[in-house]
Design an enzyme around this catalytic site. Structure first.
Site, PDB file in Angstrom:
ATOM      1  N   LEU A   1       4.699  12.346   7.863  1.00 16.56           N
ATOM      2  CA  LEU A   1       4.953  13.203   6.698  1.00 16.56           C
ATOM      3  C   LEU A   1       6.119  14.179   6.845  1.00 16.56           C
ATOM      4  O   LEU A   1       6.527  14.794   5.873  1.00 16.56           O
ATOM      5  CB  LEU A   1       3.685  13.980   6.328  1.00 16.56           C
TER       6      LEU A   1
ATOM      7  N   ILE B   1      12.779  13.581   9.160  1.00 19.83           N
ATOM      8  CA  ILE B   1      13.336  13.316  10.494  1.00 19.83           C
ATOM      9  C   ILE B   1      14.563  14.205  10.715  1.00 19.83           C
ATOM     10  O   ILE B   1      15.485  14.193   9.900  1.00 19.83           O
ATOM     11  CB  ILE B   1      13.726  11.826  10.616  1.00 19.83           C
TER      12      ILE B   1
ATOM     13  N   HIS C   1       7.335   2.972   2.114  1.00 24.42           N
ATOM     14  CA  HIS C   1       6.917   3.843   1.015  1.00 24.42           C
ATOM     15  C   HIS C   1       6.032   3.031   0.076  1.00 24.42           C
ATOM     16  O   HIS C   1       6.376   1.893  -0.266  1.00 24.42           O
ATOM     17  CB  HIS C   1       8.153   4.374   0.273  1.00 24.42           C
TER      18      HIS C   1
HETATM   19  C1  GRF Z   1       1.137   4.278   3.654  1.00 26.76           C
HETATM   20  O1  GRF Z   1       0.778   4.130   2.316  1.00 26.76           O
HETATM   21  C2  GRF Z   1       2.640   4.308   3.781  1.00 26.76           C
HETATM   22  O2  GRF Z   1       3.287   3.596   2.777  1.00 26.76           O
HETATM   23  C3  GRF Z   1       2.949   5.776   3.640  1.00 26.76           C
HETATM   24  O3  GRF Z   1       1.875   6.415   4.277  1.00 26.76           O
HETATM   25  C4  GRF Z   1       0.710   5.607   4.221  1.00 26.76           C
HETATM   26  C5  GRF Z   1       0.160   5.523   5.609  1.00 26.76           C
HETATM   27  O4  GRF Z   1      -1.116   4.945   5.643  1.00 26.76           O
HETATM   28  N1  GRF Z   1       4.252   6.084   4.159  1.00 26.76           N
HETATM   29  P1  GRF Z   1      -1.787   4.631   7.040  1.00 26.76           P
HETATM   30  O5  GRF Z   1      -1.868   5.938   7.825  1.00 26.76           O
HETATM   31  O6  GRF Z   1      -0.943   3.611   7.724  1.00 26.76           O
HETATM   32  O7  GRF Z   1      -3.152   4.111   6.725  1.00 26.76           O
END
Ligand code: GRF
Length: 191
Positions: free
Chosen positions: A88, A91, A107
């Site tokens: 989250l 970078i 994404h």
């Molecule tokens: C996924 O939906 C990805 O696209 C986004 O964050 C979510 C991560 O899910 N960037 P997880 O932790 O891999 O279950």
């Protein structure tokens, strides 16, 4: 000949995509996961890494943004490519400069729509629903200094029905992620 690669996976939460990646590259002839990193000590994804005997590291915002500590760990582990899987934080420039075109993110929507700061998790699928979209999907893209704006590498789509809730949309998108992320990482490294 295939390029060999050592991946670092950054995650902040559940790590379901990360687990698919660990599993896919477990016995791969030229690509392995060398390190898993998180800003969140409690991230479930860290436990998943431990199950696969992959070393883990956690860091604070200060370590990440105001020092080269994380970069030093990546160098020590001889990391060649960085994979973001539900990470989250933005970078920092020191990592972007050290890994030009070698950082990939996933994404859960069809960028450039439904991207940008604050667009994560169920919020993305709520926005897709509110816009009455008939399709959504996933986007794999390279990472630069801006959220969700690097070069698009791959997209896959699924239909959105008028009766779909954001949770149902999330399930369809997650299925696409789990199917495509590991194999598309492999193609990105060895086109
Ligand atoms: C996924 O939906 C990805 O696209 C986004 O964050 C979510 C991560 O899910 N960037 P997880 O932790 O891999 O279950």
């Amino acid at each position: 000949m295939n390029q060999s690669a050592r991946l670092a996976v950054f995650l902040s939460g559940t790590g379901s995509n990360a687990e698919k990646i660990f599993s896919y590259f477990k016995d791969h002839p030229s690509i392995c996961v060398g390190l898993v990193l998180s800003n969140n000590l409690e991230a479930q994804g860290l436990q998943r890494a431990i199950k696969f005997n992959i070393p883990t590291r956690t860091f604070t915002k200060q370590q990440f943004r105001e020092s080269d500590e994380v970069l030093d760990w990546l160098k020590e582990s001889e990391i060649t490519h960085i994979v973001l899987a539900g990470f989250l934080w933005m970078i920092p420039i020191n990592l972007i400069k050290a890994y030009p075109n070698r950082i990939i993110n996933i994404h859960p929507a069809l960028l450039p729509k439904f991207g940008g700061k604050g667009m994560y998790g169920i919020k993305v699928h709520e926005a897709v629903k509110a816009a009455n979209e008939t399709q959504t999907g996933i986007t794999l893209h390279e990472v630069n200094e801006k959220y969700d704006e690097g070069k698009i590498i791959f997209q896959a789509t699924c239909n959105v029905l008028s009766t779909d809730t954001p949770e149902l949309i999330a399930g369809k998108v997650q299925a696409l992620e789990h199917t495509h992320y590991p194999t598309e990482i492999e193609k990105w490294i060895n086109p």
